[in-house]
Motif scaffolding. Structure first.
Motif, short mmCIF file in Angstrom:
data_model
loop_
_atom_site.label_atom_id
_atom_site.label_comp_id
_atom_site.label_asym_id
_atom_site.label_seq_id
_atom_site.Cartn_x
_atom_site.Cartn_y
_atom_site.Cartn_z
N ILE A 188 -0.53 -6.73 -2.54
CA ILE A 188 -0.73 -7.25 -1.26
C ILE A 188 -1.35 -6.09 -0.55
N CYS A 189 -0.77 -4.68 -0.77
CA CYS A 189 -1.17 -3.47 -0.12
C CYS A 189 -2.89 -3.37 -0.40
N VAL A 190 -3.24 -3.72 -1.71
CA VAL A 190 -4.41 -3.63 -2.15
C VAL A 190 -5.43 -4.63 -1.28
N SER A 191 -4.98 -5.85 -1.32
CA SER A 191 -5.59 -6.85 -0.52
C SER A 191 -5.95 -6.59 1.06
N LEU A 192 -4.98 -5.71 1.57
CA LEU A 192 -4.83 -5.45 3.05
C LEU A 192 -5.51 -4.23 3.13
N GLY A 193 -6.07 -3.68 2.12
CA GLY A 193 -6.73 -2.03 2.21
C GLY A 193 -5.47 -0.91 2.53
N LYS A 194 -4.40 -1.13 1.95
CA LYS A 194 -3.42 -0.21 2.22
C LYS A 194 -2.69 0.24 0.84
N ALA A 195 -3.59 0.60 -0.26
CA ALA A 195 -3.00 1.09 -1.41
C ALA A 195 -2.70 2.38 -1.32
N VAL A 196 -3.10 3.36 -0.46
CA VAL A 196 -2.55 4.44 -0.28
C VAL A 196 -1.39 4.41 0.25
N ASP A 197 -1.21 3.64 1.30
CA ASP A 197 0.20 3.27 1.93
C ASP A 197 1.25 3.21 0.78
N TYR A 198 0.96 2.24 -0.13
CA TYR A 198 1.93 2.11 -1.30
C TYR A 198 2.27 3.22 -2.07
N ARG A 199 1.20 3.86 -2.43
CA ARG A 199 1.44 5.13 -3.26
C ARG A 199 2.38 6.18 -2.45
N THR A 200 2.24 6.31 -1.48
CA THR A 200 2.82 7.29 -0.56
C THR A 200 3.81 6.91 0.48
N VAL A 201 3.69 6.21 1.24
CA VAL A 201 4.90 5.76 2.28
C VAL A 201 5.83 4.71 1.59
N TYR A 202 5.31 3.70 0.90
CA TYR A 202 6.20 2.66 0.37
C TYR A 202 7.20 3.44 -0.67
N MET A 203 6.31 4.04 -1.68
CA MET A 203 7.18 4.71 -2.92
C MET A 203 8.28 5.67 -2.16
N ALA A 204 8.03 6.42 -1.24
CA ALA A 204 9.15 7.23 -0.50
C ALA A 204 10.20 6.17 -0.13
#
Length: 306
Positions: A188-204
């Motif tokens: 979903i993050c990739v689809s929305l252009g938020k892959a970096v958000d996943y690897r940083t914010v979401y993982m935290a």
């Protein structure tokens, strides 16, 4: 936002959530007002816009998802008012996941994607029930019988849900049986252009939700240091500021949802206020992350009295 409007929104929030407005710190008041303003505008416009009387089930589902998301943000902010910042931080993951679900559904083919969303729930529950049944042979017969009754009740409910989904899919002219699976949070993050958000914010966020070893290790290392008194104070600020930061990040996803809802239903005031609130939250997030999260910004969020 004018001070009077900010205080009025904060007072309404406190009354709804049965907490005292006397405890609210300045920055927390700003966050509450920023979160509540576009949502209240949306509620006020439900009737005039005709959304309240819409016969399209997609509209009703989106409104329900948005209400649930708002309830979670309210719960997290209530915890902040009460001084439970790390507990509020844990809810930031739920806020982000819920907001991403809505954003993904809104992006395109909303009805079709909602069918996949519902199907994913049904399939996940059925898979878990199979595993549940697999554990029963190790129990005595009376306990097995009790579990089987509960399993049958759950399966009956899932059958009812499936009938609804099939009806909903037909209304959307979608083949529910042939729909692809609901994507993972990462996809979903990739689809929305938020892959970096996943690897940083979401993982935290996941780290805190799982109560991993990081906080314990930090306590151990600081407790073993020769300058303990200085470093323990810095650690307290770092931990608190980082918790606030993750919550503010999740609130930005929530505000993006409201902005997109405003755009979808041609509610410009909702769209504009969501954008303004997003900017306000972003400024606060930048402040709490300054100086490696070791700053006194936390004091502006902590309750006035504990």
């Amino acid at each position: 936002m004018k001070p009077h409007a900010r205080k009025t929104l904060a007072a309404m929030f406190c009354k709804t959530n049965r907490i005292s407005s006397a405890d609210i710190a300045p920055s927390t008041e700003t966050v509450i007002a920023s979160v509540e303003a576009p949502f209240y505008l949306f509620l006020e416009l439900l009737e005039p816009s005709g959304l309240a009387d819409s016969t399209d089930p997609v509209d009703g589902i989106l409104i329900t998802l948005l209400r649930r998301l708002h309830n979670t943000t309210s719960g997290a902010l209530t915890l902040v008012v009460l001084g439970r910042i790390q507990e509020a931080e844990i809810l930031s993951r739920t806020i982000m996941e819920s907001a991403l679900t809505i954003q993904y559904a809104l992006a395109q083919q909303t009805g079709h994607r909602l069918v996949k969303y519902f199907k994913h729930y049904i399939q996940t529950e059925r898979d878990q029930i199979k595993k549940w049944k697999g554990e029963l042979p190790g129990l005595n017969l009376e306990t097995q019988s009790d579990h089987q009754i509960r399993i049958d009740v759950k399966l009956s409910a899932l059958d009812g849900y499936k009938a609804f989904i099939e009806h909903f899919a037909r209304m959307q002219k979608t083949d529910s049986a042939g729909s692809k699976n609901w994507p993972s949070t990462y996809d979903i993050c990739v689809s929305l252009g938020k892959a970096v958000d996943y690897r940083t914010v979401y993982m935290a966020m996941c780290s805190q939700a799982h109560h991993d070893a990081e906080d314990i290790l930090n306590d151990f290392i600081v407790g073993s240091s020769t300058d303990y008194e200085t470093r323990i104070g810095e650690l307290e600020y770092e931990t608190g500021n980082f918790g606030i930061f993750l919550l503010l990040c999740s609130l930005r996803y929530y505000l993006e949802c409201l902005q997109q809802i405003g755009k979808r239903y041609r509610l410009p005031t909702v769209e504009i206020q969501s954008s303004r609130s997003f900017a306000t939250i972003s400024v606060l997030a930048e402040k709490v992350s300054s100086n490696g999260f070791v700053s006194k910004e936390l004091d502006k969020f902590a309750p006035k009295r504990i």
